[in-house]
Design a protein around this motif. Structure first.
Motif, PDB file in Angstrom:
ATOM      1  N   SER A  62      -9.553  -0.470   8.220  1.00 36.99           N
ATOM      2  CA  SER A  62     -10.226  -1.569   7.541  1.00 36.99           C
ATOM      3  C   SER A  62     -11.655  -1.634   8.062  1.00 36.99           C
ATOM      4  O   SER A  62     -11.880  -1.745   9.268  1.00 36.99           O
TER       5      SER A  62
ATOM      6  N   TRP B 249      -5.707  -7.460   0.181  1.00 39.29           N
ATOM      7  CA  TRP B 249      -6.543  -7.440   1.371  1.00 39.29           C
ATOM      8  C   TRP B 249      -6.084  -8.569   2.296  1.00 39.29           C
ATOM      9  O   TRP B 249      -5.026  -9.158   2.101  1.00 39.29           O
TER      10      TRP B 249
ATOM     11  N   GLU C 223      -5.204  -4.540  -5.304  1.00 43.15           N
ATOM     12  CA  GLU C 223      -4.754  -4.288  -3.941  1.00 43.15           C
ATOM     13  C   GLU C 223      -4.752  -5.585  -3.142  1.00 43.15           C
ATOM     14  O   GLU C 223      -5.466  -6.540  -3.468  1.00 43.15           O
TER      15      GLU C 223
ATOM     16  N   GLY D  19      -7.006   2.999  -1.863  1.00 42.71           N
ATOM     17  CA  GLY D  19      -7.145   3.083  -0.417  1.00 42.71           C
ATOM     18  C   GLY D  19      -8.566   3.149   0.075  1.00 42.71           C
ATOM     19  O   GLY D  19      -9.507   3.346  -0.699  1.00 42.71           O
TER      20      GLY D  19
ATOM     21  N   PHE E 269       0.837  -1.190   0.000  1.00 48.14           N
ATOM     22  CA  PHE E 269       0.000   0.000   0.000  1.00 48.14           C
ATOM     23  C   PHE E 269       0.878   1.248   0.000  1.00 48.14           C
ATOM     24  O   PHE E 269       1.841   1.344   0.777  1.00 48.14           O
TER      25      PHE E 269
ATOM     26  N   TRP F 206      -7.883  -4.228   2.948  1.00 46.18           N
ATOM     27  CA  TRP F 206      -6.567  -3.733   3.358  1.00 46.18           C
ATOM     28  C   TRP F 206      -6.159  -4.323   4.717  1.00 46.18           C
ATOM     29  O   TRP F 206      -5.462  -3.698   5.507  1.00 46.18           O
TER      30      TRP F 206
ATOM     31  N   GLU G 291      -2.529  -4.381   5.900  1.00 46.04           N
ATOM     32  CA  GLU G 291      -1.879  -3.081   6.074  1.00 46.04           C
ATOM     33  C   GLU G 291      -2.528  -2.232   7.162  1.00 46.04           C
ATOM     34  O   GLU G 291      -1.919  -1.289   7.661  1.00 46.04           O
ATOM     35  N   ALA G 292      -3.771  -2.534   7.514  1.00 47.23           N
ATOM     36  CA  ALA G 292      -4.557  -1.656   8.379  1.00 47.23           C
ATOM     37  C   ALA G 292      -4.011  -1.587   9.803  1.00 47.23           C
ATOM     38  O   ALA G 292      -3.431  -2.545  10.321  1.00 47.23           O
TER      39      ALA G 292
END
Length: 322
Positions: free
Chosen positions: A107, A153, A151, A79, A35, A118, A121-122
């Motif tokens: 998220s 998830w 992306e 995003g 991300f 995401w 990454e969240a």
């Protein structure tokens, strides 16, 4: 009057310049990349998330959120746009500041689902269950899941915590932002397709001269105009709310906007792919990075089931089928 005022147009212009200068659409063509945290923080530094903060009414409110989201959609900015606006409504203190400043990624998922947008990454996890939003405990590890939008998830099981206040307002803002983003992206796709139809020739005529091409694109424009109008109307209603009935009206308009935008944007993606033919579904082509992001955002949790129920209940068709 659903037109943007000078302040909102200034915000749109600033976001548009930022996305152009940072070649955001190039990011949308990538797949499986980490991300872009730096890009996300730079966007947040423009103050684009502050209009959703209840403690900053001077920042523009829901109509500014609508204007920003439309512009981000035109550039298919990556995003959790809608999730971020949603989170700012229910979080407070340092957590809200971290989200607004772009240092914390959100998220937003559905109760009972293991799919976390995401999720790898969240930093903050929120769970929607009907009309309520709860804070979720950060999972120990989320299994990476590739998505159509390019992306990454995650998949993990969240344990919801206490219900957060202002959930109703947060979900309205999320629907407005989603609808605006989808219509912005779909308008961009439709403009590119119309230009292609005007210049591409077959049998001695441009594609746009054939009714089988022109009429579906006109239908797309009508659908997107309706969805865009609903999103702006919902934003105005939310900003002007003073009573419970006004908030209920904003809730209904936002639900209608989200459903209308999903239908119109997906219909636009389908029609535009037909006009472009094979080149429309190749990542190296001119539009696939837009249409795949439309499909991804349109299917992002929590989805449209709640919004459908809101509108059905209004006309007496809610509840379980016999």
């Amino acid at each position: 009057d659903l037109a943007y005022d000078e302040d909102q147009e200034a915000i749109r212009s600033a976001v548009d310049r930022f996305c152009t200068q940072h070649a955001v659409e190039d990011q949308a063509r990538l797949s499986g990349q980490a991300f872009p945290r730096t890009l996300w923080r730079q966007l947040a530094e423009l103050g684009v998330f502050y209009p959703a903060a209840p403690e900053h009414p001077e920042a523009g409110g829901a109509l500014a959120v609508c204007a920003i989201s439309e512009t981000l959609g035109q550039h298919v900015f990556p995003g959790p746009i809608a999730a971020t606006y949603c989170a700012i409504q229910v979080l407070h203190g340092d957590a809200a500041s971290a989200v607004m400043d772009g240092h914390a990624l959100v998220s937003l998922s559905s109760a009972g689902s293991t799919l976390l947008p995401w999720g790898t990454e969240a930093d903050l996890f929120l769970v929607v269950d009907g009309d309520t939003i709860a804070r979720g405990e950060t999972p120990d590890a989320a299994e990476p899941i590739a998505t159509l939008g390019g992306e990454t998830w995650g998949r993990a099981r969240l344990k919801p915590d206490a219900t957060l206040p202002a959930s109703a307002c947060a979900l309205i803002i999320a629907n407005i932002a989603t609808a605006a983003y989808l219509t912005g992206a779909a308008w961009q796709l439709l403009r590119a397709t119309s230009n292609h139809a005007a210049t591409r020739k077959q049998f001695g005529k441009s594609l746009g001269e054939f009714q089988a091409v022109a009429h579906p694109l006109a239908d797309c424009a009508i659908g997107l105009t309706a969805a865009q109008t609903l999103a702006r109307a919902a934003a105005c209603s939310f900003d002007d709310r003073a009573t419970d009935s006004a908030l209920q009206q904003a809730r209904s308009l936002a639900a209608a906007a989200a459903l209308s935008a999903r239908r119109a944007s997906l219909g636009t993606a389908f029609a535009c792919h037909q006009v472009f033919a094979g080149i429309g579904i190749t990542l190296e082509g001119p539009v696939y990075h837009v249409s795949r992001r439309i499909r991804q955002v349109a299917s992002t949790p929590p989805g449209g089931g709640r919004e459908r129920d809101i509108l059905l209940n209004e006309i007496g068709l809610g509840g379980e089928a016999p």
